[in-house]
Design a protein around this motif. Structure first.
Motif, mmCIF file in Angstrom:
data_model
loop_
_atom_site.group_PDB
_atom_site.id
_atom_site.type_symbol
_atom_site.label_atom_id
_atom_site.label_comp_id
_atom_site.label_asym_id
_atom_site.label_seq_id
_atom_site.Cartn_x
_atom_site.Cartn_y
_atom_site.Cartn_z
ATOM 1 N N GLY A 1 46.685 43.715 29.551
ATOM 2 C CA GLY A 1 47.657 42.648 29.349
ATOM 3 C C GLY A 1 48.625 42.855 28.212
ATOM 4 N N ALA B 1 44.190 45.044 37.779
ATOM 5 C CA ALA B 1 44.113 43.735 37.133
ATOM 6 C C ALA B 1 43.436 42.743 38.057
ATOM 7 C CB ALA B 1 45.509 43.231 36.761
ATOM 8 N N THR B 2 42.870 41.700 37.461
ATOM 9 C CA THR B 2 42.202 40.662 38.233
ATOM 10 C C THR B 2 43.177 39.646 38.809
ATOM 11 O OG1 THR B 2 41.825 39.426 36.181
ATOM 12 C CG2 THR B 2 40.043 40.866 36.956
ATOM 13 N N GLY C 1 37.834 37.697 31.298
ATOM 14 C CA GLY C 1 39.174 38.028 30.829
ATOM 15 C C GLY C 1 39.428 37.480 29.450
ATOM 16 N N ASP D 1 42.858 44.929 33.572
ATOM 17 C CA ASP D 1 43.542 43.876 32.809
ATOM 18 C C ASP D 1 44.214 44.391 31.539
ATOM 19 O OD1 ASP D 1 43.012 41.953 34.681
ATOM 20 O OD2 ASP D 1 41.312 41.079 33.635
ATOM 21 N N SER E 1 43.768 35.715 42.469
ATOM 22 C CA SER E 1 42.667 36.163 41.613
ATOM 23 C C SER E 1 41.592 36.923 42.390
ATOM 24 C CB SER E 1 42.020 34.970 40.918
ATOM 25 O OG SER E 1 42.874 34.407 39.952
ATOM 26 N N GLY F 1 37.751 38.319 35.166
ATOM 27 C CA GLY F 1 39.115 37.851 34.941
ATOM 28 C C GLY F 1 39.093 36.439 34.376
ATOM 29 N N ASP F 2 39.914 35.555 34.948
ATOM 30 C CA ASP F 2 39.947 34.167 34.490
ATOM 31 C C ASP F 2 39.194 33.230 35.427
ATOM 32 O OD1 ASP F 2 41.483 35.223 32.531
ATOM 33 O OD2 ASP F 2 43.283 34.041 32.927
ATOM 34 N N HIS G 1 47.543 39.766 31.722
ATOM 35 C CA HIS G 1 46.618 40.689 32.387
ATOM 36 C C HIS G 1 47.324 41.955 32.877
ATOM 37 C CE1 HIS G 1 42.976 38.069 32.599
ATOM 38 N NE2 HIS G 1 43.907 37.172 32.318
ATOM 39 N N CYS H 1 40.558 43.619 27.649
ATOM 40 C CA CYS H 1 40.872 44.706 28.572
ATOM 41 C C CYS H 1 39.620 45.565 28.663
ATOM 42 C CB CYS H 1 42.054 45.516 28.027
ATOM 43 S SG CYS H 1 42.419 47.048 28.917
#
Length: 242
Positions: free
Chosen positions: A36, A60-61, A229, A34, A175, A189-190, A67, A20
């Protein structure tokens, strides 16, 4: 795990391999990216006091539970506004989100060993999907008030105008990433994680073609600071050269 990066005006708060980020924006506003873990508000409380700012934006992403699992509680406690990716908002209206399969998620197994194990992170990740977000069998879960706004391509992050929203579909359809051109910093992010000190574009995706387009696009950015992330941040003259 707390990692302060004052030169980038941000702090990373990590439980196990779940990251985060707390950004300092304009007028002492703090922006959380994020959140999460369901108990992220407690984790951030001493940091917000240290920074002498107030959380004004929670974002958040993408909408996966790991997230956004702590987004509603954090926003309520801090009286902050929630801004999620625009496509995520459609999931609140009943659109069924796509998410990587368990087999695809297994491709990211090296992340399990890249950061010190944290029992709170392991438990929190399990609780997160049932708290908010998607990734489980029920589709999108959301028990709080509707977010005040959707983030889409080219927008500035509210209260942090140096950060620009870029669409980055592939891992999920909703995303996004946040790009700071001045500091050459990417909160990915991811869309990009880090494994063994190197960037790794999402190993688990719902749309391979979109993921390829996202990879090409992000590789064109002169990234010196990659804040993923999952996994440890990477700092280099060019992270893509590693």
């Amino acid at each position: 795990m707390i990692e302060r990066m004052p030169e980038l005006s941000l702090t990373r708060v990590s439980r196990w391999f779940f990251n985060c980020y707390l950004l300092r924006g304009e007028d002492d506003a703090l922006v959380v990216v994020d959140p999460g873990m369901p108990r992220i508000a407690q984790d951030l409380a001493p940091l917000t006091a240290e920074l002498r700012g107030s959380v004004r934006v929670v974002t958040a992403t993408h909408g996966h539970g790991d997230h956004v699992g702590g987004a509603v509680d954090l926003a309520r406690r801090s009286d902050a506004a929630i801004h999620l990716p625009a496509l995520t908002l459609s999931y609140l209206d009943g659109t069924r989100p796509r998410t990587p399969t368990l087999a695809q998620m297994a491709r990211a197994w090296p992340l399990l060993f890249g950061q010190p194990f944290d029992r709170g992170g392991a438990v929190g990740s399990l609780l997160a999907t049932g708290t908010a977000g998607f990734g489980g069998p029920r589709g999108m879960v959301w028990t709080g008030p509707r977010p005040v706004g959707g983030l889409s391509e080219g927008m500035s992050l509210p209260h942090a105008p140096e950060w620009t929203v870029l669409d980055s579909p592939g891992h999920t359809d909703d995303s996004i990433v946040f790009w700071n051109e001045r500091t050459r910093t990417l909160i990915s992010g991811d869309a990009v994680v880090s494994i063994r000190g190197r960037p790794c574009f999402a190993p688990d995706v719902v749309d391979a073609e979109a993921a390829t387009r996202t990879e090409h696009r992000l590789r064109d950015l002169p990234v010196a600071h990659l804040l993923p992330g999952h996994g440890r941040p990477i700092h280099a003259e060019s992270v893509w050269a590693l």
